[in-house]
Design an enzyme around this catalytic site. Structure first.
Site, PDB file in Angstrom:
ATOM      1  N   CYS A 111       0.964  -0.836  -0.287  1.00 26.69           N
ATOM      2  CA  CYS A 111       0.444   0.439  -0.058  1.00 26.69           C
ATOM      3  C   CYS A 111       0.701   1.308   0.190  1.00 26.69           C
ATOM      4  O   CYS A 111       1.840   1.033   0.770  1.00 26.69           O
ATOM      5  CB  CYS A 111      -0.975   0.058   1.558  1.00 26.69           C
ATOM      6  SG  CYS A 111      -2.092  -1.087   1.150  1.00 26.69           S
ATOM      7  N   ARG A 130       3.975  -0.592  -4.751  1.00 19.26           N
ATOM      8  CA  ARG A 130       3.655  -0.727  -3.881  1.00 19.26           C
ATOM      9  C   ARG A 130       2.350  -1.283  -3.207  1.00 19.26           C
ATOM     10  O   ARG A 130       1.866  -1.896  -1.978  1.00 19.26           O
ATOM     11  CB  ARG A 130       3.682   0.342  -2.122  1.00 19.26           C
ATOM     12  CG  ARG A 130       5.123   1.176  -2.376  1.00 19.26           C
ATOM     13  CD  ARG A 130       4.917   2.507  -1.454  1.00 19.26           C
ATOM     14  NE  ARG A 130       4.274   1.460   0.259  1.00 19.26           N
ATOM     15  CZ  ARG A 130       5.396   1.326   1.174  1.00 19.26           C
ATOM     16  NH1 ARG A 130       6.950   1.331   0.603  1.00 19.26           N
ATOM     17  NH2 ARG A 130       4.856   0.905   2.382  1.00 19.26           N
ATOM     18  N   TRP A 167      -2.579  -2.721  -2.346  1.00 11.91           N
ATOM     19  CA  TRP A 167      -2.880  -3.810  -1.966  1.00 11.91           C
ATOM     20  C   TRP A 167      -3.731  -4.549  -0.333  1.00 11.91           C
ATOM     21  O   TRP A 167      -3.100  -4.333   0.812  1.00 11.91           O
ATOM     22  CB  TRP A 167      -1.132  -3.985  -1.747  1.00 11.91           C
ATOM     23  CG  TRP A 167      -0.899  -6.018  -1.709  1.00 11.91           C
ATOM     24  CD1 TRP A 167      -0.230  -6.370  -2.708  1.00 11.91           C
ATOM     25  CD2 TRP A 167      -0.364  -6.695  -0.506  1.00 11.91           C
ATOM     26  NE1 TRP A 167      -0.177  -7.426  -2.656  1.00 11.91           N
ATOM     27  CE2 TRP A 167      -0.055  -7.988  -1.033  1.00 11.91           C
ATOM     28  CE3 TRP A 167      -0.506  -6.553   0.940  1.00 11.91           C
ATOM     29  CZ2 TRP A 167      -0.174  -9.068  -0.437  1.00 11.91           C
ATOM     30  CZ3 TRP A 167      -0.416  -8.020   1.949  1.00 11.91           C
ATOM     31  CH2 TRP A 167      -0.809  -9.526   1.311  1.00 11.91           C
ATOM     32  N   ASN A 194      -1.969   3.623   5.458  1.00 10.27           N
ATOM     33  CA  ASN A 194      -0.797   2.457   5.386  1.00 10.27           C
ATOM     34  C   ASN A 194      -0.744   1.170   6.710  1.00 10.27           C
ATOM     35  O   ASN A 194      -0.119   1.561   7.401  1.00 10.27           O
ATOM     36  CB  ASN A 194       0.187   2.296   4.993  1.00 10.27           C
ATOM     37  CG  ASN A 194       0.987   1.075   4.302  1.00 10.27           C
ATOM     38  OD1 ASN A 194       2.848   1.751   4.378  1.00 10.27           O
ATOM     39  ND2 ASN A 194       0.612   0.302   4.348  1.00 10.27           N
ATOM     40  N   GLY A 195      -0.928   0.053   6.731  1.00  7.53           N
ATOM     41  CA  GLY A 195      -0.631  -1.341   7.358  1.00  7.53           C
ATOM     42  C   GLY A 195      -1.401  -1.780   7.866  1.00  7.53           C
ATOM     43  O   GLY A 195      -3.042  -2.500   7.374  1.00  7.53           O
ATOM     44  N   GLU A 239      16.832 -18.573  -3.697  1.00  8.61           N
ATOM     45  CA  GLU A 239      16.467 -17.283  -5.522  1.00  8.61           C
ATOM     46  C   GLU A 239      16.691 -17.430  -5.812  1.00  8.61           C
ATOM     47  O   GLU A 239      15.302 -17.066  -6.390  1.00  8.61           O
ATOM     48  CB  GLU A 239      18.019 -16.566  -4.546  1.00  8.61           C
ATOM     49  CG  GLU A 239      17.616 -14.757  -5.188  1.00  8.61           C
ATOM     50  CD  GLU A 239      16.733 -14.716  -5.031  1.00  8.61           C
ATOM     51  OE1 GLU A 239      15.683 -14.755  -3.728  1.00  8.61           O
ATOM     52  OE2 GLU A 239      16.456 -13.869  -6.244  1.00  8.61           O
ATOM     53  N   LYS A 278      12.232 -16.330  -7.796  1.00  4.79           N
ATOM     54  CA  LYS A 278      12.663 -15.170  -8.846  1.00  4.79           C
ATOM     55  C   LYS A 278      11.781 -15.586 -10.372  1.00  4.79           C
ATOM     56  O   LYS A 278      10.952 -15.029  -9.917  1.00  4.79           O
ATOM     57  CB  LYS A 278      13.686 -14.847  -9.673  1.00  4.79           C
ATOM     58  CG  LYS A 278      14.804 -14.056  -9.331  1.00  4.79           C
ATOM     59  CD  LYS A 278      14.666 -12.787  -9.082  1.00  4.79           C
ATOM     60  CE  LYS A 278      13.910 -12.132  -8.171  1.00  4.79           C
ATOM     61  NZ  LYS A 278      14.047 -12.167  -6.899  1.00  4.79           N
ATOM     62  N   GLU A 306       7.651 -16.220  -8.727  1.00  2.60           N
ATOM     63  CA  GLU A 306       6.842 -14.770  -8.676  1.00  2.60           C
ATOM     64  C   GLU A 306       7.240 -13.871 -10.082  1.00  2.60           C
ATOM     65  O   GLU A 306       5.905 -13.186  -9.949  1.00  2.60           O
ATOM     66  CB  GLU A 306       7.467 -13.771  -7.570  1.00  2.60           C
ATOM     67  CG  GLU A 306       8.969 -13.001  -8.065  1.00  2.60           C
ATOM     68  CD  GLU A 306       9.741 -12.291  -6.925  1.00  2.60           C
ATOM     69  OE1 GLU A 306       8.862 -12.021  -6.366  1.00  2.60           O
ATOM     70  OE2 GLU A 306      11.297 -12.662  -7.055  1.00  2.60           O
ATOM     71  N   HIS A 365      17.332 -37.850  -2.483  1.00  2.00           N
ATOM     72  CA  HIS A 365      16.080 -38.495  -1.295  1.00  2.00           C
ATOM     73  C   HIS A 365      15.222 -37.640  -1.392  1.00  2.00           C
ATOM     74  O   HIS A 365      14.195 -38.106  -0.247  1.00  2.00           O
ATOM     75  CB  HIS A 365      17.535 -37.394  -0.293  1.00  2.00           C
ATOM     76  CG  HIS A 365      18.579 -37.444   0.021  1.00  2.00           C
ATOM     77  ND1 HIS A 365      18.939 -39.060   0.377  1.00  2.00           N
ATOM     78  CD2 HIS A 365      19.761 -37.309  -0.289  1.00  2.00           C
ATOM     79  CE1 HIS A 365      20.175 -38.664   0.781  1.00  2.00           C
ATOM     80  NE2 HIS A 365      20.281 -37.388   0.457  1.00  2.00           N
ATOM     81  N   LYS A 404       5.557  -4.879  -3.304  1.00  2.00           N
ATOM     82  CA  LYS A 404       7.354  -4.334  -2.708  1.00  2.00           C
ATOM     83  C   LYS A 404       6.865  -3.742  -1.251  1.00  2.00           C
ATOM     84  O   LYS A 404       5.695  -3.454  -0.969  1.00  2.00           O
ATOM     85  CB  LYS A 404       7.643  -3.181  -3.369  1.00  2.00           C
ATOM     86  CG  LYS A 404       9.289  -4.676  -3.792  1.00  2.00           C
ATOM     87  CD  LYS A 404      10.193  -3.161  -4.577  1.00  2.00           C
ATOM     88  CE  LYS A 404      11.273  -3.821  -4.751  1.00  2.00           C
ATOM     89  NZ  LYS A 404      11.658  -5.040  -4.642  1.00  2.00           N
TER      90      LYS A 404
END
Ligand code: F6R
Length: 591
Positions: free
Chosen positions: A2, A27, A72, A98-99, A468, A472, A475, A491, A586
Site C-alpha cells: 500500500c 507498493r 495491496w 497503510n498497515g 533465490e 525469482k 514470482e 532423497h 514490494k
C-alpha cells in the site's frame, strides 16, 4: 505494501497525488483512489485496477491539498468500496492508511453500536468514524487524530483530510511515512520518496509515535503522546527523478538487472574503517543471527556460507517471521544482522525490536538509508543500489551479497582481498548484461516457457542461490520452481523429474563442489531432465550452457544474474508483466 501520498500547498494537488501514486505502484496495484475537499464534503475518485492506468475525471476538483492511495488488499476484497480513501457517513472526513489496525473488529462493532454505518470491509474505515466522533466532541483535527491513533492497535500510518479545513494530519506508528518539504511552503507526505521526488529532495523521516500537521505555511511535527512539537533533521535525498523511471527499458525489472553493472561496484565501495569496525563486532559477538525475508533471507543464508568458508565463523540464519522461536537465545552479547532492501519489512522490524529489548547489538544491511530498520540499528551499512522498484528483487540482492562477502573477508582479516575480488567481479558483470547474452538467455526462456516445473540445484553458497532463483522464477512467471542442494534431490524430489524437465545447475568455482554438483546433474540427466548449466566452463552434461565468467568466491553472486534474466523472459514469454506479479507488492509492511 500500500502506498499513501498527500500533497499540501500546491495547485493541482489531486493530479500531483495521482502522479505520485504512479511512482509508488510497486507498493500495491489492486485499486487506487484520490480525495480532495469539495462542496460540503470530500470529493473522492476511487477505482479498482492499476494506478498506472488511472486518470482523474476532468470534473475532479484541483485544490491545493489532496490525499491518495494505491492498495495491496489485506482486509476486504478488491472492490471499489474497499479502495481508499475511506470516509465517514457525511463524507466530511477522508483517510488513507497503510498497515493494519489489529483491533478493528472490536472498534467497528463498538462504532456500529453507536449508530455508525460502514461502507467497506476494511480495517481503515474505523479511523474515519473515530475521527468523526472526536471532532464532534470539539477536538481539533490534530487532537482527534491523536485520540484515534491511541484507540488503535497494530502498525500503521494514516493521513486525514477534512473537507472544511485547510490542513492535513498524518500519524506514524509502525508503517513508513516521509515528509517532503517544498520550496514555497508546499509539503508532501508519502510511504516512500519516489512519490514526490519530482517536487523536492528535502525530507524529514517521520518516526514512530509522531504526528505531522500541515496548515498554510506551517509544517509541524509533534509527539503523538503529548502533542509537544518535535524538532526534525532535514535530509537531502541522493536519488534523482531519473532514478525512479524506467529510462529506455520496457520494465523496471530488466532496468534493475542491467544496473548491476554499476551497483555491485557501488556496494563494494564501502568505507574500510566502518567495515573493519563492524567485522570486529561480528568477531566478538556471542551468537550471531542473520535474518531477512524472502530474497533477503536467501542472501542471509548465502552469508552463512560466506562466514563459514571465508572467516571460519559460525553464524545462524533465520527467516525473520520465524525468528520469535529464537528470541530466548538473544543475549546482550548477541548480534543480529538484519538484511532488508526496503528497511520497512514488518517481520524484520519485529526481530530487531526483540533484539533491542535484551540489549543485543543490531547491524542492518539496507538499501534505504533512512528506513526504519536503519534507524533502529546500532550499525547500518547502505548497499547504495538506488531505488529498486520492480517487485522482484535483483540488484538489491547482489549488492547485499557483496556487502556480506566483504564482511566475511574483513572478519578473516583480509578485507583488501575481498574488495579486490568484488572489484574484479563487478567488472565482469558486463559479460552478463549485454544484449547478446540477454538474447541468448531469452532464447532458452522461449524454449522452456511452457514447462510446469523448473528445478534449480546448487552446492555451498550456490544452494541458497538456487532457493533465490526459484523465488525469482515463481514470482514473475508463475511456473512452479524449486531450489535444492544438489545432494538432496536423490532423497525425494528426483521423483519429479520427467523427460524434458528443465534443471538449472548453478556450478561453483570450488573444484570439489563443482565435481559434486556435476555428478548431481548427471543423476537428473539420467532421468531425462534438461540440464541448463550456469557455469564458467562447459560440460558434456549440459544441454544448454549459460556461460558465467569465472569469479572465484564471488561466483554465487554472478550465477544469480542469468537466472534473473531468465525469469524476466519467462514472464514475458508467458504474457505476464514482470514488474507487477499477481498477489504481490514490494515492501511488506504487514505481518
Ligand atoms: C522477492 C522479493 C521479496 C523481498 C522480501 C523482503 O523478489 O523481493 O522476497 O526480498 O519481501 O523485502 P525487504 O528486503 O525489503 O525486507
Amino acid at each position: 505494501m500500500c502506498g499513501i501520498v498527500a500533497v499540501f500547498g500546491k495547485e493541482n494537488a489531486s493530479q500531483i497525488v495521482l502522479d505520485g501514486l504512479k511512482n509508488l505502484e510497486y507498493r500495491g496495484y489492486d485499486s487506487w483512489g484520490v480525495g480532495t475537499p469539495g462542496e460540503g464534503k470530500v470529493e473522492i475518485e476511487k477505482q479498482i485496477g492499476k494506478i498506472s492506468e488511472a486518470i482523474l475525471p476532468d470534473s475532479f476538483p484541483q485544490k491545493t491539498l489532496a490525499i491518495g492511495h494505491t492498495r495491496w488488499a489485506t482486509h476486504g476484497g478488491v472492490t471499489p468500496e474497499n479502495a481508499h480513501p475511506h470516509f465517514n457517513e457525511e463524507k466530511q472526513i477522508a483517510v488513507v492508511h497503510n498497515g493494519i489496525i489489529e483491533n478493528f473488529v472490536e472498534l467497528r462493532s463498538e462504532l456500529r453500536g453507536r449508530g455508525h454505518v460502514f461502507f467497506s470491509d476494511t480495517d481503515t474505515e474505523v479511523l474515519c468514524h473515530l475521527m468523526e466522533e472526536y471532532i464532534d466532541d470539539g477536538k481539533t483535527l490534530l487532537e482527534a487524530a491523536q485520540c484515534t491513533a491511541n484507540r488503535c492497535e497494530g502498525r500503521f500510518a494514516f493521513v486525514v483530510l477534512h473537507y472544511g479545513e485547510n490542513c492535513l494530519v498524518a500519524v506514524r506508528r509502525g508503517s513508513p511515512l516521509i515528509l517532503g518539504i517544498g520550496e514555497n511552503g508546499d509539503a508532501y507526505l508519502a510511504s516512500d520518496t519516489p512519490a514526490f521526488i519530482n517536487h523536492t529532495q528535502k525530507i524529514h523521516y517521520i518516526d514512530d509515535g509522531e504526528i505531522v500537521y500541515l496548515e498554510d505555511s506551517k509544517i509541524t511535527v509533534h509527539s503523538l503522546e503529548t502533542l509537544e512539537p518535535i524538532e526534525k533533521r532535514e535530509v537531502t535525498l541522493d536519488i534523482t527523478p531519473e532514478d525512479a523511471t524506467k529510462g529506455s527499458h520496457a520494465h523496471f525489472m530488466i532496468k534493475e538487472i542491467y544496473e548491476q553493472k554499476d551497483t555491485i561496484a557501488r556496494a563494494t565501495n564501502q568505507d574500510s574503517q566502518e567495515i573493519e569496525k563492524i567485522a570486529e563486532e561480528i568477531s566478538k559477538a556471542r551468537g550471531t543471527f542473520l535474518i531477512g525475508c524472502g530474497t533477503a533471507h536467501k542472501v542471509a543464508a548465502a552469508g552463512e556460507y560466506f562466514f563459514s568458508m571465508i572467516a571460519k565463523k559460525h553464524v545462524n540464519t533465520a527467516v525473520a517471521s520465524e525468528f520469535p522461536i529464537f528470541h530466548d537465545f538473544l543475549r546482550p552479547e548477541s548480534l543480529i544482522i538484519a538484511i532488508s532492501q526496503s528497511g520497512e519489512t514488518a517481520d524484520v522490524i519485529e526481530a530487531i525490536e526483540a533484539a533491542r529489548s535484551v540489549g543485543s547489538t543490531v547491524l542492518s544491511i539496507v538499501n534505504s538509508a533512512g528506513s526504519t530498520v536503519a534507524r533502529m540499528s546500532d550499525f547500518s551499512l547502505h548497499i547504495k543500489a538506488g531505488p529498486e522498484k520492480a517487485v522482484a528483487s535483483t540488484k538489491a540482492a547482489t549488492s547485499q551479497l557483496t556487502v556480506l562477502l566483504l564482511l566475511a573477508y574483513a572478519c578473516a582479516g583480509k578485507l583488501d582481498d575481498g574488495r579486490k575480488l568484488m572489484v574484479d567481479a563487478a567488472s565482469l558483470v558486463n559479460d552478463l548484461v549485454n544484449p547478446r547474452f540477454v538474447e541468448f538467455v531469452a532464447g532458452i526462456a522461449k524454449e522452456i516457457a511452457d514447462q510446469n516445473n523448473i528445478f534449480i540445484i546448487g552446492k555451498g553458497a550456490n544452494f541458497p542461490m538456487a532457493l533465490e532463483s526459484a523465488i525469482k522464477i515463481q514470482e514473475v512467471s508463475y511456473i512452479h520452481a524449486e531450489g535444492f542442494a544438489g545432494g538432496e534431490l536423490k532423497h525425494g524430489p528426483i521423483a519429479m523429474i520427467e523427460p524434458g524437465t528443465p534443471c538449472l545447475v548453478l556450478v561453483s568455482s570450488n573444484e570439489l563442489q563443482k565435481k559434486e554438483i556435476l555428478s548431481n546433474a548427471m543423476e537428473i540427466k539420467a532421468r531425462g531432465g534438461r540440464i541448463i548449466g550456469v557455469s564458467s566452463e562447459n560440460s558434456e552434461i549440459f544441454d544448454d550452457w549459460i556461460r558465467v565468467p569465472e569469479a572465484g568466491a564471488a561466483n554465487p553472486i554472478l550465477n544469480l544474474i542469468p537466472v534473473q534474466v531468465l525469469s524476466y523472459y519467462l514472464a514475458l514469454e508467458r504474457g505476464f508483466n514482470p514488474d507487477m506479479p499477481r498477489n504481490l507488492a514490494k515492501s511488506v509492511t504487514v505481518k
